[in-house]
Enzyme design. Sequence first.
Site: not given
Length: 917
Positions: A670, A710, A731
């Site tokens: 993460d 992204g 999320d």
Amino acid sequence: MKTVLALLCLIPAATSKLIVPQWISDGMILQMNKQYGARSFLNGISDAGSKVTITAGSTKYIVDADPVDGKWEVMINPSSSHASINIAITNTAGDKINVNGATFGDVLFCSGQSNMVFPMENVLNATEELATLANFQQFRFFQTALNYSSTPLDVLEGGACTAGICNSWVDAQTAGAKNYTYLKNFSAMCYLTARELTRLRTIDAGTPVGLVQSAYGGTRVEAWMPESAFDSCPQYKNLVPARKDQNAAMALYNAMINPFKTMSVRATIWYQGEANADEKIAGVDQTAYYACMYQAMIASWRDKKGMGDFAWITQQLPPSVVSGTPMSQQLETGRIQIRLAEAETVPHTDGLTDISGMSVGLDMGGRSAWGVDHPPNKNEMSRRMALSLYHVAFGVQGRFTAAPVGSLKGYNSYWTGPVFKSATQTADGVVISVDEGSGFGMSLKDVEGLNVNGSSAGCTLCCAKMPPFEVFVNGNWSTIPASSVTTATDVITLKVQGTVSQVRYAWSDFVECVLYNNDSLPLGPFLANLTSSPSTEIAPVGVKEQPIQSPPLGFNSWNFYHCNIDENTVKKVIDAMVANGMKDAGYQYVNIDDCWQVGRTSNGTIIPDPVRFPSGMKHLADYAHSKGMKFGVYTARKQFTCQGRPGSYEMEVIDADTYCDWGIDYVKIDGCGGKDYKNVSSSWMKFHSRFEACYQNTGRYIVQSVESCGNPNTCGQWVPNMANLWRTGGDVQANWESVMHNAAVNNAMQTIAKPGHFNDADMLEVGDVGLSYDEEVSHFSIWAIMSSAMLAGTDLVNPSNETLAILTNKEVIAVNQDLGLNNVIQGKMVNSTKIGNDQLQVWGKHMSNGDVAVLLVNNGAAAHTITASWEELGIPSGKAMKVRDLWTHTDLSPATNSYSRANIKSHACAFVLLSPQ
């Protein structure tokens, strides 16, 4: 007046069928998600099949009531704010319930028998203790009326009410009014534990706390168990004593626990066992019986709530007799056996219960106004319970500091007394090891009971005449004199001659002599065989594994369990996936997310949370491999994980090598907080390098998942070279808007995906509260055609038939796993049409064998016909194609130039496979 209003909201009008349990009422506390908390849920009953709208603050949720019984449930989005909100609940018929002044905080559920009922007015220094409420005005109280039932109740019903106000929330001001009339009659253990926990908190100490008392005096554990729990103890199921009223099996669970089944909590604290100790079952091992029943009860409460393994703290039974009571009488009270059974709930290797703790009470004897079986020093018992609770529920290690508040003095303490670890025999005698850090400054001390007024009753035998350690030598138990007991940090040595097979400690009801650490916290009773050191040999992988080519299929703990995850739950998930067809459908990975790690050793090695994973990560990896499954863990590239646990910043090499040694198969990396690298790829590259070394040295291939990338034109140009998959969006939540947002973001990254390297739209929400059946089917289908990783994030131990049918649809999974024509593995949206405010989507993926998967998605409010043309799908004009419906598993009529599906409902889809004729 407040009580009347809260109850009136539960009494439907003549034509209304909208009902909620009483805890959903004015002033309620909803469990917050902050600091390893949990999502909150609301539930109720409405007209069968009706739509129920819940407006919580500024957020609206719409759910369908069950078409048969009208029951409904909704998950509230996580919140770390303590601001007061109002909640409005309405149904199709126009019935309405208003809940005012709700807020997010921590909920402490307090249950058991009379020692949990034991009121504040009877504790030591009651006047001063009651006055401390002035400094804890963020507390809200809920006392459950006494009741029992032969069938599960959805709402609480009337009964005796010791505090005067029951089945309703009471604020601190009301609790302290009229010389503390309410608080005087509220559970001392519940209030004092919550108070001490609040003092220990270093973050967000002003968090609102909801204290729920649901306890009933003189009751056995069997009365608190749901029907399903008894199946976990088949050897005792037919031996449960037949009792009536409140002591009938299941009676108290049905009436006083089931109405709270969807209430999310921070923790349950439990004080019970006296009734089971007092009334033994002939011919049955009382320790084994109670340990089985009690742990089955804990597991069933957790399963019924559906929020994972929330923290559970047990008050171990204190003495029921006074100092000097003849040993023959003490051995008949049953306290020794129940204490040992309670100790089984403390996390240990291969234990049945994790995320749990215990307040040792063997030195807390005394006589209160309620008698010798109700000792008055709930003050110290609650302090110990709070220390354990802070460690267990919040993952805090080592020493804690309680802040001074008002008349309450501050203190600093280790979180527990000495915790038994192992016993071995050496040339010096029997060496007893306790958990590292728990045994600093250990020494034996006399135990003195208390009189009703709090004065010392002294000890009769004391350490001189009744030392606590015994060893089993030559077929007999021998007491070790206090002078033959020596201590060092974390080690106790008993000088003894002869071969010892067992050792026990504190084998009486009133223990006259106790071993304390430097913080005056006692060692709990134990009975142990002498052991040898366990093997640490690492099992070889065997045949060298092949790097993955298709997206990972598996499970991730976060969406359903959050931080309420532990090794027993992981094992249950593994077993369930093997048994329920998921393994057969291709699912392999069982991955735990955040909250498994608590610190590092002196050489930097990461330490698993001992209350969640007492057997360690290698143990779980070995278990998964033994079942033909794979096991994964979570870390963060920054200094801290998202839940404040240790991250991997500048520790990547140590962590990667540790994961390799443990046999880990999948690592999610993460982002999260604290120190970070200027270039995010620095951490990922270090992991990638060491995982490559692991593969070359051991043959074990570790899947590397990173967050996030992204943009196909920046990070998208290099991330496939160092990771197997990368999150593309935020999320995902269990609502349609979130699912479609993540799908759109993932679709924009389509061009960089390739076999072995995938865009990750995040975990699946199939099966979680918040999505309709049609939405779950569409969600699963979109993830499949995008060849995103498909990691289930729901309850796989108790899934619905619908959930399992979606997750194990092999025809849809085949689309996800196919490498694509010319290795273009990810399908994409090929058309998006707007009709009014409704968006109609067409997705396509060319399969490696020349077939074309086509997904039609209605992202609108009304039903529509959706058409996919051959031109937008890249199929030659005029080509006839066979049509296979991937959800009904039927062959449809062939199509030429286009394929259409009429009347696709809102948020539903059609998923077909086109094959050349």
